[in-house]
Design an enzyme around this catalytic site. Structure first.
Site, PDB file in Angstrom:
ATOM      1  N   GLU A  73      19.884  58.497   9.561  1.00 36.37           N
ATOM      2  CA  GLU A  73      20.243  59.843   9.089  1.00 36.37           C
ATOM      3  C   GLU A  73      20.449  59.802   7.588  1.00 36.37           C
ATOM      4  OE1 GLU A  73      23.466  62.030  10.786  1.00 36.37           O
ATOM      5  OE2 GLU A  73      22.917  61.535  12.845  1.00 36.37           O
ATOM      6  N   GLU A  98      26.533  57.030  15.656  1.00 31.58           N
ATOM      7  CA  GLU A  98      27.798  56.871  14.947  1.00 31.58           C
ATOM      8  C   GLU A  98      28.971  56.562  15.875  1.00 31.58           C
ATOM      9  OE1 GLU A  98      28.385  60.204  12.336  1.00 31.58           O
ATOM     10  OE2 GLU A  98      26.679  59.648  11.072  1.00 31.58           O
TER      11      GLU A  98
END
Length: 795
Positions: free
Chosen positions: A547, A311
């Site tokens: 994820e 991220e």
């Protein structure tokens, strides 16, 4: 001395697998090079022999060892393929959330003693590996996103690497092929570092820029309660992602990606003694660290590849000084603007907006509060900025002594190149150039067949600028997906919202869904959008969802007291249905053996692990075969998590649908067809290309069917022809399907059910079923009133 783990005799048949192959396919080509339909694997699967008996290969479906796949997995188009040309569907877990914090973390002493932390034993000690790997194998989760942090490798200082930790990880991952597992290494970060409220970078990176670690919280430069054991009470819940907008994390990300453009005056002393620009210092240290990791782990069979960074965040780049983008950056609790953060960090008490939860939009501005009333500075006097704000040093803002207030001096500083005035773009100007540097470093020390896993900025679509010249060879797109509304509210029920659609301008009434069927439809749409956006921007590249997960402590933690996990089960089912219908692999967040009810995953109040050793049996009472029910102890919502899936397909997957309330599933796949004309228009999940596929050297398809479903039940397979055959082996949890028809483009379809069928875990409700009678009655009443009114006009 670390004990050597060997499989027991009872499981040797499916751990040790078949004899070693004497040859392997040429798997070193980049995508698009030598991957045409004329390419032939160098080896042939036993199922291609006319005398082959179905299921006699000695492997199991979810086995990714080289023995089972004919060599390393590779990518072709949107698919992972094995050495026999079969399409592989990889399912697994993130291992683990516990890796974000060291084993000797002390909430009370933090952030002191940061040089002497150790991550040896994260995610679990070596002696526990057999238990956890056996459990994940039983559940069919043999694809691991393995969490490593920069801090774990280089916490003691620049260029000082923790060789004990690297040796531990090497020993742990070297075991993976024994369990049919493979992994990719995820260099994980959230909010830059633990020392700025998340995980990832070591403390010395913040000190190098000039931050005082002991003043970040009081000055409002970071929110640290969540990494010190907090985040569980309502007032602290879900605040940690707002740390991306705070001074410490946003400054670090800006310096890392674009220090040359936005912080050229900041020079720091490297370990060599030279003064270097901050971007060169941070990126150089990161690349050097990653090279050490790749060199140590890249040669392992169980390591499929590496992920650049979890991220990534742009920091202040392309951001306003006065507000953050509501659609991409969470606003909750105190959210200072960039300018307000600068003033706070310089020791000036500042009035800051406070946001609270709301509906239909997630939050709304409700009040203002003065922060940093004590006037604490975030900057060290002995640091490279000499106690001054880095952004004041660059003339972005200043303090007016006469008016006693801050003043913005360069309004568009982070939007345009400060030197040329040219509009900047984070991807084109900073991200893609760094990707290429990283790719070159990884390739220089690891085998060329290793894959690279990359993702875009969180909550954003795959950018259209990610054209082939900005891509890396052997690239996999690995975005994330969560139900942001459920995570934000820590609640799930019959009503769900398409936050993705809201943020992209969809009419708000169209974003509302009702019931379990509605949740499935909602999640499937969102996940499909992410996957197809990847295909549209990147072309035919594999997509995995790196994820996705479900909070175990939602709905006010009721399940911890009642042991009724129905809502968690329903939410997980909706998410898994969306993933299955998008025909992509994934790694669930997360399997955490240290999870417990009180502390959860022990990081920022999160509690995602559906396994908790607190609720399980001691290892002395466990068995470790794939059929060992004892391994399920300590888990919850397994009915939703552990599901059938086609693992290795002799052909191209077209459609897979599983109904967990009955256990039935249908699967369609097609033989490759080199004569097919590629579909026009945007690429779709439902229309994978059938031409250009490598020549298949296997006729057998392997489908994972968990023992937990098949035990004491008969498996019924419909749709095969008289010349096809199948067999289910519970000890290997595998349905083997051997097809005979190899005609170009031929479609195979099977429907699998169980006798007796499963007992439904919940009702598949929807709006019509729940309110249909009431709506019909109300409609009838209105119609009656209208009829009565019309009749009265003629009386």
């Amino acid at each position: 001395m670390t004990p050597t783990l060997t499989p027991s005799e009872s499981e040797a048949s499916f751990v040790l697998l078949a004899e070693e192959q004497t040859s392997s396919p040429d798997l070193c080509r980049s995508p698009g090079q030598g991957n045409s339909m004329t390419e032939h694997p160098a080896i042939t699967h036993p199922s291609n022999e006319a005398t082959y008996s179905v299921g006699s290969s000695g492997t199991f479906a979810h086995d990714w060892s080289h023995k089972a796949t004919g060599g390393p997995l590779r990518i072709h188009g949107r698919h992972f393929v094995d050495g026999y040309g079969r399409v592989c569907n990889l399912r697994g877990v993130n291992l683990s959330g516990s890796c974000k914090t060291p084993v000797n973390h002390d909430h009370g002493a933090f952030p002191a003693n940061h040089e002497s932390v150790t991550f040896v034993g994260r995610p679990f000690p070596l002696e526990e590996a057999h238990e956890h790997f056996s459990r994940l194998r039983r559940w069919g989760f043999t694809f691991i996103r393995f969490t490593v942090t920069w801090e774990a490798v280089e916490h003691a200082g620049e260029g000082i690497y923790d060789t004990e930790y690297l040796a531990y990880v090497h020993q742990l991952l070297d075991l993976l092929p024994n369990y049919g597992m493979t992994c990719f290494i995820d260099l994980h970060q959230d909010v830059w570092s633990r020392y700025s409220g998340g995980s990832g970078a070591p403390a010395w990176t913040l000190e190098a820029v000039g931050f005082d670690l002991h003043a970040l919280e009081e000055s409002g430069a970071a929110w640290l309660l969540g990494v010190k054991g907090g985040g569980h009470v309502e007032a602290e819940r879900g605040i940690w992602p707002c740390g991306y907008q705070k001074l410490a994390a946003a400054t670090m990300a800006t310096c890392f990606w674009a220090g040359d453009a936005f912080a050229p005056k900041l020079k720091v002393k490297a370990r060599s003694g030279d003064l270097v620009p901050i971007q060169q210092y941070l990126q150089g240290a990161y690349l050097n660290m990653f090279e050490v990791v790749a060199s140590k782990l890249g040669g392992l069979e169980g390591v499929l590849g590496f992920q650049l960074m979890n991220e990534p965040h742009r920091g202040y780049i392309d951001a306003s000084l006065h507000a953050f983008d509501y659609n991409t950056d969470l606003h909750l609790s105190h959210v200072p603007s960039a300018f307000q953060s600068f003033m706070l960090g310089s020791g000036h008490p500042t009035l800051v907006p406070h946001w609270t939860r709301s509906f239909p939009m997630p939050t709304r501005l409700t009040s203002h509060s003065v922060l940093n009333a004590a006037g604490r500075k975030a900057w060290r006097d002995d640091g490279p900025t000499e106690g001054k704000c880095l952004w004041e040093m660059h003339g972005v803002w200043g303090w007016d002594l006469k008016k006693d207030e801050g003043v913005v001096l360069r309004e568009n500083y982070f939007v345009k190149d400060p030197m040329t005035g040219r509009k900047i773009d984070w991807y084109t100007d900073f991200y893609y150039p760094f990707l290429k540097k990283w790719g070159e470093r990884i390739r220089s020390v690891s085998p060329p067949d290793k894959l690279v896993f990359l993702e875009a900025l969180p909550n954003e679509s795959c950018p259209q600028t990610w054209t082939p010249d900005n891509q890396l060879p052997n690239m996999v797109y690995a975005p994330h997906w969560y139900d942001l509304n459920a995570l934000f509210a820590k609640a799930f029920g019959d009503f769900t919202v398409n936050v993705q659609g809201l943020s992209r301008g969809m009419f708000f009434l169209k974003t509302f869904y009702w019931g379990q069927r509605g949740a499935r439809e909602n999640y499937s749409l969102q996940i499909r959008n992410i996957v197809e956006a990847g295909y549209q921007s990147l072309g035919e590249k594999p997509v995995i969802i790196g994820e996705c997960g479900v909070p175990m402590d939602m709905n006010k933690k009721d399940a911890f007291n009642t042991d009724d996990w129905a809502w968690q089960m329903r939410m997980m089912d909706a998410m898994m249905t969306g993933l299955e219908q998008s025909l992509v692999g994934f790694t669930l967040w997360n399997y955490n053996p240290d999870n417990n009810d009180a502390e959860g995953d022990n990081w920022n109040g999160e509690n995602f692990s559906w396994f908790s050793r607190q609720r399980g049996l001691p290892p002395s009472l466990l068995y470790f075969e794939q059929t060992a029910i004892s391994l399920d102890n300590g888990a919850r919502i397994l009915e939703s998590v552990v599901r059938p899936y086609p693992a290795k397909t002799s052909g191209i997957p077209i459609r897979f649908e599983y109904e967990m309330t009955t256990g039935e599933f249908t699967y369609e796949w097609a033989n490759p067809d080199p004569t097919e004309t590629p579909a026009s228009g945007n690429p779709a999940v439902s229309k994978p290309p059938r031409s250009g596929h490598p020549t298949l050297a296997a006729r057998e398809t392997e489908i994972f069917i968990p023992s937990s479903l098949a035990r004491d039940r008969k498996i019924v397979v419909r749709g095969l022809t008289a010349r096809d055959s199948h067999i289910y082996d519970e000890s290997r949890q595998t349905l083997f399907v051997l097809t005979d028809n190899s005609n170009l483009g031929e479609i195979h379809k099977i429907a699998v059910s169980f006798l007796p069928p499963l007992k439904p875990a919940f009702d598949l409700n929807n709006f019509g079923g729940d309110f249909g009678i009431q709506i019909f009655a109300a409609f009838g009443l209105v119609l009656s009133l209208i009829t009565f009114w019309i009749l009265m006009q003629y009386v």
